[in-house]
Design a protein around this motif. Sequence first.
Motif, PDB file in Angstrom:
ATOM      1  N   ARG A  60      67.506  80.991  30.629  1.00 16.45           N
ATOM      2  CA  ARG A  60      67.764  81.888  29.495  1.00 16.45           C
ATOM      3  C   ARG A  60      69.246  82.037  29.238  1.00 16.45           C
ATOM      4  O   ARG A  60      69.711  81.934  28.105  1.00 16.45           O
ATOM      5  CB  ARG A  60      67.107  83.242  29.774  1.00 16.45           C
ATOM      6  CG  ARG A  60      65.573  83.157  29.821  1.00 16.45           C
ATOM      7  CD  ARG A  60      64.965  84.201  30.726  1.00 16.45           C
ATOM      8  NE  ARG A  60      65.420  84.054  32.109  1.00 16.45           N
ATOM      9  CZ  ARG A  60      64.931  84.760  33.121  1.00 16.45           C
ATOM     10  NH1 ARG A  60      63.982  85.648  32.901  1.00 16.45           N
ATOM     11  NH2 ARG A  60      65.371  84.577  34.345  1.00 16.45           N
ATOM     12  N   SER A  61      70.026  82.260  30.285  1.00  8.96           N
ATOM     13  CA  SER A  61      71.477  82.373  30.112  1.00  8.96           C
ATOM     14  C   SER A  61      72.166  81.016  30.166  1.00  8.96           C
ATOM     15  O   SER A  61      73.331  80.891  29.787  1.00  8.96           O
ATOM     16  CB  SER A  61      72.054  83.282  31.189  1.00  8.96           C
ATOM     17  OG  SER A  61      71.803  82.738  32.479  1.00  8.96           O
ATOM     18  N   GLU A  62      71.434  79.992  30.668  1.00  8.36           N
ATOM     19  CA  GLU A  62      71.931  78.623  30.756  1.00  8.36           C
ATOM     20  C   GLU A  62      73.194  78.522  31.609  1.00  8.36           C
ATOM     21  O   GLU A  62      74.165  77.837  31.270  1.00  8.36           O
ATOM     22  CB  GLU A  62      72.143  78.025  29.353  1.00  8.36           C
ATOM     23  CG  GLU A  62      70.839  77.929  28.579  1.00  8.36           C
ATOM     24  CD  GLU A  62      70.986  77.383  27.168  1.00  8.36           C
ATOM     25  OE1 GLU A  62      72.153  77.229  26.722  1.00  8.36           O
ATOM     26  OE2 GLU A  62      69.965  77.129  26.510  1.00  8.36           O
ATOM     27  N   VAL A  63      73.161  79.209  32.743  1.00  8.00           N
ATOM     28  CA  VAL A  63      74.220  79.115  33.732  1.00  8.00           C
ATOM     29  C   VAL A  63      73.590  78.940  35.109  1.00  8.00           C
ATOM     30  O   VAL A  63      72.412  79.230  35.322  1.00  8.00           O
ATOM     31  CB  VAL A  63      75.145  80.355  33.739  1.00  8.00           C
ATOM     32  CG1 VAL A  63      75.865  80.508  32.420  1.00  8.00           C
ATOM     33  CG2 VAL A  63      74.356  81.604  34.082  1.00  8.00           C
ATOM     34  N   GLU A  64      74.391  78.456  36.048  1.00  8.87           N
ATOM     35  CA  GLU A  64      73.910  78.280  37.410  1.00  8.87           C
ATOM     36  C   GLU A  64      73.444  79.603  38.001  1.00  8.87           C
ATOM     37  O   GLU A  64      74.102  80.640  37.862  1.00  8.87           O
ATOM     38  CB  GLU A  64      75.027  77.691  38.282  1.00  8.87           C
ATOM     39  CG  GLU A  64      74.635  77.510  39.730  1.00  8.87           C
ATOM     40  CD  GLU A  64      75.743  76.933  40.580  1.00  8.87           C
ATOM     41  OE1 GLU A  64      75.684  77.094  41.813  1.00  8.87           O
ATOM     42  OE2 GLU A  64      76.670  76.302  40.010  1.00  8.87           O
ATOM     43  N   ALA A  65      72.299  79.551  38.689  1.00  9.25           N
ATOM     44  CA  ALA A  65      71.770  80.742  39.346  1.00  9.25           C
ATOM     45  C   ALA A  65      71.773  80.621  40.859  1.00  9.25           C
ATOM     46  O   ALA A  65      71.854  81.627  41.560  1.00  9.25           O
ATOM     47  CB  ALA A  65      70.343  81.032  38.856  1.00  9.25           C
ATOM     48  N   ALA A  66      71.663  79.415  41.385  1.00  9.41           N
ATOM     49  CA  ALA A  66      71.641  79.231  42.837  1.00  9.41           C
ATOM     50  C   ALA A  66      71.850  77.769  43.162  1.00  9.41           C
ATOM     51  O   ALA A  66      71.678  76.887  42.311  1.00  9.41           O
ATOM     52  CB  ALA A  66      70.311  79.721  43.419  1.00  9.41           C
ATOM     53  N   LEU A  67      72.235  77.515  44.396  1.00 14.10           N
ATOM     54  CA  LEU A  67      72.392  76.149  44.883  1.00 14.10           C
ATOM     55  C   LEU A  67      71.864  76.071  46.309  1.00 14.10           C
ATOM     56  O   LEU A  67      72.263  76.872  47.166  1.00 14.10           O
ATOM     57  CB  LEU A  67      73.863  75.713  44.868  1.00 14.10           C
ATOM     58  CG  LEU A  67      74.146  74.310  45.421  1.00 14.10           C
ATOM     59  CD1 LEU A  67      73.577  73.249  44.482  1.00 14.10           C
ATOM     60  CD2 LEU A  67      75.638  74.094  45.624  1.00 14.10           C
ATOM     61  N   LEU A  68      70.979  75.131  46.562  1.00  9.11           N
ATOM     62  CA  LEU A  68      70.481  74.867  47.903  1.00  9.11           C
ATOM     63  C   LEU A  68      71.122  73.583  48.400  1.00  9.11           C
ATOM     64  O   LEU A  68      70.842  72.493  47.899  1.00  9.11           O
ATOM     65  CB  LEU A  68      68.961  74.718  47.897  1.00  9.11           C
ATOM     66  CG  LEU A  68      68.309  74.350  49.234  1.00  9.11           C
ATOM     67  CD1 LEU A  68      68.581  75.411  50.281  1.00  9.11           C
ATOM     68  CD2 LEU A  68      66.814  74.138  49.059  1.00  9.11           C
ATOM     69  N   ARG A  69      72.017  73.710  49.376  1.00  5.81           N
ATOM     70  CA  ARG A  69      72.730  72.559  49.924  1.00  5.81           C
ATOM     71  C   ARG A  69      72.991  72.805  51.404  1.00  5.81           C
ATOM     72  O   ARG A  69      73.458  73.888  51.745  1.00  5.81           O
ATOM     73  CB  ARG A  69      74.039  72.341  49.189  1.00  5.81           C
ATOM     74  CG  ARG A  69      74.880  71.193  49.738  1.00  5.81           C
ATOM     75  CD  ARG A  69      76.255  71.103  49.072  1.00  5.81           C
ATOM     76  NE  ARG A  69      76.150  70.631  47.703  1.00  5.81           N
ATOM     77  CZ  ARG A  69      77.158  70.723  46.818  1.00  5.81           C
ATOM     78  NH1 ARG A  69      78.290  71.314  47.169  1.00  5.81           N
ATOM     79  NH2 ARG A  69      77.003  70.262  45.598  1.00  5.81           N
ATOM     80  N   PRO A  70      72.712  71.823  52.259  1.00  6.11           N
ATOM     81  CA  PRO A  70      72.137  70.516  51.933  1.00  6.11           C
ATOM     82  C   PRO A  70      70.623  70.543  52.028  1.00  6.11           C
ATOM     83  O   PRO A  70      70.031  71.470  52.593  1.00  6.11           O
ATOM     84  CB  PRO A  70      72.718  69.631  53.038  1.00  6.11           C
ATOM     85  CG  PRO A  70      72.759  70.549  54.234  1.00  6.11           C
ATOM     86  CD  PRO A  70      73.120  71.906  53.670  1.00  6.11           C
ATOM     87  N   LEU A  71      70.003  69.548  51.469  1.00  2.00           N
ATOM     88  CA  LEU A  71      68.588  69.316  51.724  1.00  2.00           C
ATOM     89  C   LEU A  71      68.451  68.670  53.108  1.00  2.00           C
ATOM     90  O   LEU A  71      69.398  68.084  53.629  1.00  2.00           O
ATOM     91  CB  LEU A  71      68.007  68.399  50.648  1.00  2.00           C
ATOM     92  CG  LEU A  71      67.808  69.042  49.279  1.00  2.00           C
ATOM     93  CD1 LEU A  71      67.497  67.993  48.224  1.00  2.00           C
ATOM     94  CD2 LEU A  71      66.696  70.095  49.323  1.00  2.00           C
ATOM     95  N   PRO A  72      67.261  68.742  53.707  1.00  2.50           N
ATOM     96  CA  PRO A  72      67.116  68.208  55.070  1.00  2.50           C
ATOM     97  C   PRO A  72      67.126  66.693  55.150  1.00  2.50           C
ATOM     98  O   PRO A  72      67.408  66.131  56.207  1.00  2.50           O
ATOM     99  CB  PRO A  72      65.767  68.773  55.519  1.00  2.50           C
ATOM    100  CG  PRO A  72      65.020  69.043  54.253  1.00  2.50           C
ATOM    101  CD  PRO A  72      66.053  69.455  53.257  1.00  2.50           C
ATOM    102  N   GLY A  73      66.804  65.995  54.044  1.00  3.47           N
ATOM    103  CA  GLY A  73      66.763  64.540  54.050  1.00  3.47           C
ATOM    104  C   GLY A  73      67.768  63.954  53.083  1.00  3.47           C
ATOM    105  O   GLY A  73      68.666  64.647  52.585  1.00  3.47           O
TER     106      GLY A  73
END
Length: 637
Positions: free
Chosen positions: A324-337
Amino acid sequence: MRTPLLAIALVSACADRPSPPPVTSVATHSSSIALSPSGDRLFVVGPDTDSVSVIAPASRSLVAEIALGTPKLELSGAFTPSVMPRALAISPDGGTVYVTGQRAGALFAIDVASSEVRSVAVGSEPIGVLVDADGSSVYVASAQDDAVVRVDAASLTVTARVAVEREPWALAWSSHGALLVSHLLSPTITEIDPATLEVRTRWTLPDLSLRSNDARLPHGEPRALYDLVPRPGTSDVWIPHLLLGTDTPQPDLDFESTVFPALAIMREGTYRRTLSVDVADIPNIEGSLGDIVSGPHALAFTSDGAYALVVDTNSEDVLVIDARSEVEAALLRPLPGHMPEGIVIAADDSVAYIDERNTGDVAVVRLDRSGAGLTLSVDGVIQRRTIDPMPADLRLGQHLFYSANSDEYPISRNHWVACASCHVEGRSDAVTWLFEQGPRDTPTNAGGMLGTGFLFRTADRARVQDYWKTVNVEQGGRFDPVAQANLLDPLAAYVNLGIPTPIPPTTDPMLVARGRALFESSTVGCAGCHSGPRFTDSGAGNPTLDLAGTVRLHDVGTCVTDDFADVAHTDRDGHPRAACRFDTPSLTGIASSPPYLHDGAAQTLLEVLEMTRGTMGHTEALSPAELAALVEFLRSL
């Protein structure tokens, strides 16, 4: 410096959620991973294992690995899948899984109950696949044939075919029922009437021009349109892709100005805006993304369309956008693979499953909306292959080639650039860069570099291991060619042995035979330079590829002398290279790597022949019919 948010972070709040729409049993876009309509089975393609994995999400266990073919390991060490499944779609009743086999040129239909497999030829290098709402028709994007094919689901026969622009890739259903097609290496979306299979219109993503004369700001040519996804409850379509800043010349061209992650938003065929990264120290610039991510590849929305989860193959993370706001809300880093390529979200929005190709597993990610927004957390990994047929050094090299995860390896800086950022799919990005030597089209790595002689357009390097300099200059990496040879060697092994030669487009055998005769004719003279198994004289008379020894370079009248010109320079070791003499490129898989010539000046093979009449071989006397035959032969290689 960009604003760093290098953890799982929530940066925007959201309003109350609307009630989710009814769950549909038909996928809205093609993907490498999909849930059955009932949610009790998860299906994932294995491009490197020639198989489809069937997983039980409840028990998080591998139920079956259905073989579609057998990868081949040559005596040379080259590893080549025979099928290379790339995407799948499930029938509305959940009874059949349709899978595209890129290297097999076929659509496979797997009966879920019996695991019986049927197939039908659909064209060269099929990628995207979709099923219509009543399950009667299956649609396939044939990338090397530049076509979209319709297949009758019951009889598994091709019922219609339509020509489209180059390299169709992903498929999606629009909000009004049109079939949408992305094109991997052009900024185009094609809209097709699924009933008549006629092209209705074409949407265009604009090249974003440089703003404020700062090359760090997102700009450039759109490439790598791997996915396109309609946002639920709207007429918007979101398209993850790259922006390549080809207007920035060296030495200003560096890792921060070369490639940018982007999400284009189209509304009913009209371009609306592009979301990309912020630059905190440039005033009056408000980017949508606070974190640097690399290689946006796949996207999935929560059921109400409130959030978009973007899988970034190269930075190996999941970016959450508040839609809706078209901005970043979260980041998951790193993934396990490693090397994530697909994502599917459960119908209740509780969990997402992420296809991690390199490690052969599925990451389970929890979605929590109990607070003011959405947070993500890794909740385990499900193995999806029993045996890895790819040799260990090639598997490591694949990871390195696709990685911009600078937390793990020094190939990139701040998660910016991977080898695959420019060598999309191990091939080309179809753009021309302004390097210090002159304008340079990105060459393909498909089929490997062994047997192609010297590397670079003017034979500046001899081995793939020499690319450590490219890593350090263009990618911002920190590679020591001696101390870190344990990484350079598997990277070179993957480039040379793990990126298959492209499957040629469908060609006319009689026209190919006529073109071959012309090519081999001493009168025309093509084979004088394009000789041997890889169709090049590069390295002839110099088998050790000594950069100071015999180096055959040719002036074929393509030198750039105005604007950003070709210039004399030295090779890696300081040996002189003339401005207008070029190494003979291999012709293996040439149909898959336009544009052509060292500066990308020719968009088609016919243009190559027309632009070099009288300067490359003796094609000036060939008739239009003979030129067409010669082009058809080249396309068949």
